[in-house]
Write a protein that holds these residues in place. Structure first.
Motif, PDB file in Angstrom:
ATOM      1  N   LEU A 198       0.852  -1.187   0.000  1.00  0.00           N
ATOM      2  CA  LEU A 198       0.000   0.000   0.000  1.00  0.00           C
ATOM      3  C   LEU A 198       0.888   1.236   0.000  1.00  0.00           C
ATOM      4  O   LEU A 198       1.746   1.394   0.878  1.00  0.00           O
ATOM      5  N   LEU A 199       0.693   2.107  -0.985  1.00  0.00           N
ATOM      6  CA  LEU A 199       1.469   3.331  -1.106  1.00  0.00           C
ATOM      7  C   LEU A 199       0.562   4.526  -0.882  1.00  0.00           C
ATOM      8  O   LEU A 199      -0.558   4.583  -1.411  1.00  0.00           O
ATOM      9  N   ASP A 200       1.056   5.488  -0.101  1.00  0.00           N
ATOM     10  CA  ASP A 200       0.335   6.741   0.054  1.00  0.00           C
ATOM     11  C   ASP A 200       1.300   7.827   0.483  1.00  0.00           C
ATOM     12  O   ASP A 200       2.506   7.617   0.596  1.00  0.00           O
ATOM     13  N   GLY A 201       0.753   9.030   0.704  1.00  0.00           N
ATOM     14  CA  GLY A 201       1.592  10.160   1.069  1.00  0.00           C
ATOM     15  C   GLY A 201       2.126  10.045   2.481  1.00  0.00           C
ATOM     16  O   GLY A 201       1.555   9.352   3.333  1.00  0.00           O
ATOM     17  N   MET A 238       5.246   3.316   2.255  1.00  0.00           N
ATOM     18  CA  MET A 238       4.737   2.039   1.751  1.00  0.00           C
ATOM     19  C   MET A 238       4.653   1.040   2.878  1.00  0.00           C
ATOM     20  O   MET A 238       5.532   0.977   3.733  1.00  0.00           O
ATOM     21  N   GLU A 239       3.572   0.280   2.863  1.00  0.00           N
ATOM     22  CA  GLU A 239       3.373  -0.780   3.839  1.00  0.00           C
ATOM     23  C   GLU A 239       3.100  -2.075   3.083  1.00  0.00           C
ATOM     24  O   GLU A 239       2.117  -2.190   2.365  1.00  0.00           O
ATOM     25  N   ALA A 240       4.006  -3.043   3.220  1.00  0.00           N
ATOM     26  CA  ALA A 240       3.870  -4.318   2.512  1.00  0.00           C
ATOM     27  C   ALA A 240       3.358  -5.388   3.464  1.00  0.00           C
ATOM     28  O   ALA A 240       3.593  -5.331   4.676  1.00  0.00           O
ATOM     29  N   GLY A 241       2.659  -6.376   2.907  1.00  0.00           N
ATOM     30  CA  GLY A 241       2.151  -7.455   3.754  1.00  0.00           C
ATOM     31  C   GLY A 241       1.853  -8.679   2.927  1.00  0.00           C
ATOM     32  O   GLY A 241       1.869  -8.671   1.702  1.00  0.00           O
ATOM     33  N   THR A 242       1.558  -9.782   3.612  1.00  0.00           N
ATOM     34  CA  THR A 242       1.170 -11.004   2.956  1.00  0.00           C
ATOM     35  C   THR A 242       0.187 -11.764   3.833  1.00  0.00           C
ATOM     36  O   THR A 242       0.259 -11.682   5.073  1.00  0.00           O
ATOM     37  N   THR A 243      -0.732 -12.468   3.205  1.00  0.00           N
ATOM     38  CA  THR A 243      -1.690 -13.279   3.939  1.00  0.00           C
ATOM     39  C   THR A 243      -1.335 -14.750   3.872  1.00  0.00           C
ATOM     40  O   THR A 243      -2.090 -15.593   4.368  1.00  0.00           O
ATOM     41  N   GLU A 244      -0.210 -15.081   3.270  1.00  0.00           N
ATOM     42  CA  GLU A 244       0.215 -16.476   3.219  1.00  0.00           C
ATOM     43  C   GLU A 244       0.836 -16.908   4.544  1.00  0.00           C
ATOM     44  O   GLU A 244       1.449 -16.111   5.256  1.00  0.00           O
TER      45      GLU A 244
END
Length: 244
Positions: A198-201, A238-244
């Motif tokens: 997720l990218l934002d300001g 940016m906030e990265a993630g995974t549901t695996e």
């Protein structure tokens, strides 16, 4: 194309206007009902004025091979800012724009040469249903950028549309969503695409606006994407993630 020419026209979604940017010779702004839809620079298509377009570009720029052409489906086209950008940085890319408003397409084409963008095809129709007609595993990127005023088009985040986006994407493809606000029901997206960013300001720097969610069935190129974000101006997080 007989433009670029400023002007106003009634279209299916309301009152559309094309305005020249007095501060940038090649800059043109498209609004519908006073709401910004797109900004393009005809002299320099790599100039992305709107924050969310830069976020989209950061993700696409991080995809390897970095200069390879891509097959891109755009659900909602605006003035084709992203397609114009990719025509320069990834020449040979092919773009299919699904746009519900035929009058808007005609207006933008007349004023800003939408159909003249290299590799671009426009299909008039509701993206929610038109996407079901596209071949499976035919796209590297699907971009969902369809709005009704300041709200995302109904159904974009639903399981039906999300599953169609996944079907159209190649196994390593990336799904990109332009989001407004900070609260969205993303369960269907996370269920279909376990890897997200997720990218934002940077809220601490006062830049708050649209968000872009990148989603994929395979790990995203986070190292390259983090490098893009770290060098970004205005500041981006940016906030990265995974549901695996």
């Amino acid at each position: 194309m007989r433009g670029p020419v400023a002007g106003v026209r009634e279209v299916g979604l309301g009152l559309a206007e094309v305005q020249a940017d007095p501060d940038r010779p090649g800059g043109w702004l498209l609004t519908v009902n006073g709401i910004t839809q797109s900004y393009i620079d005809l002299d320099d298509p790599t100039h992305l004025e709107l924050d969310y377009l830069r976020y989209l570009a950061y993700v696409i720029d991080a995809l390897e091979p970095f200069d390879a052409p891509l097959d891109v489906v755009h659900v909602g086209g605006g003035a084709g800012a992203l397609a114009r950008y990719l025509a320069v940085v990834r020449p040979g890319s092919r773009h299919l724009v699904l746009e519900i408003d035929a009058a808007l397409v005609k207006f933008v084409d007349e004023r800003l040469g939408l159909r003249a963008v290299p590799g671009l095809e426009v299909r008039v129709g509701d993206g929610l249903t038109e996407i079901a007609t596209l071949p499976s595993a035919s796209a590297d990127v699907v971009v969902a950028d369809a709005f009704e005023g300041l709200r995302m088009a109904a159904g974009i985040l639903g399981a039906g549309f999300t599953s169609q986006a996944a079907r159209v994407l190649r196994p390593s493809g990336v799904y990109l969503l332009n989001l407004i606000g900070t609260t969205h029901q993303l369960d269907a997206v996370h269920a279909m695409f376990p890897h997200t960013a997720l990218l934002d300001g940077d809220v601490f720097a006062g830049y708050v606006g649209n968000q872009v969610l990148a989603a994929s069935r395979v790990p995203l190129p986070l190292d390259a994407l983090y490098r893009k974000v770290e060098q970004a101006w205005p500041p981006t997080r940016m906030e990265a993630g995974t549901t695996e």
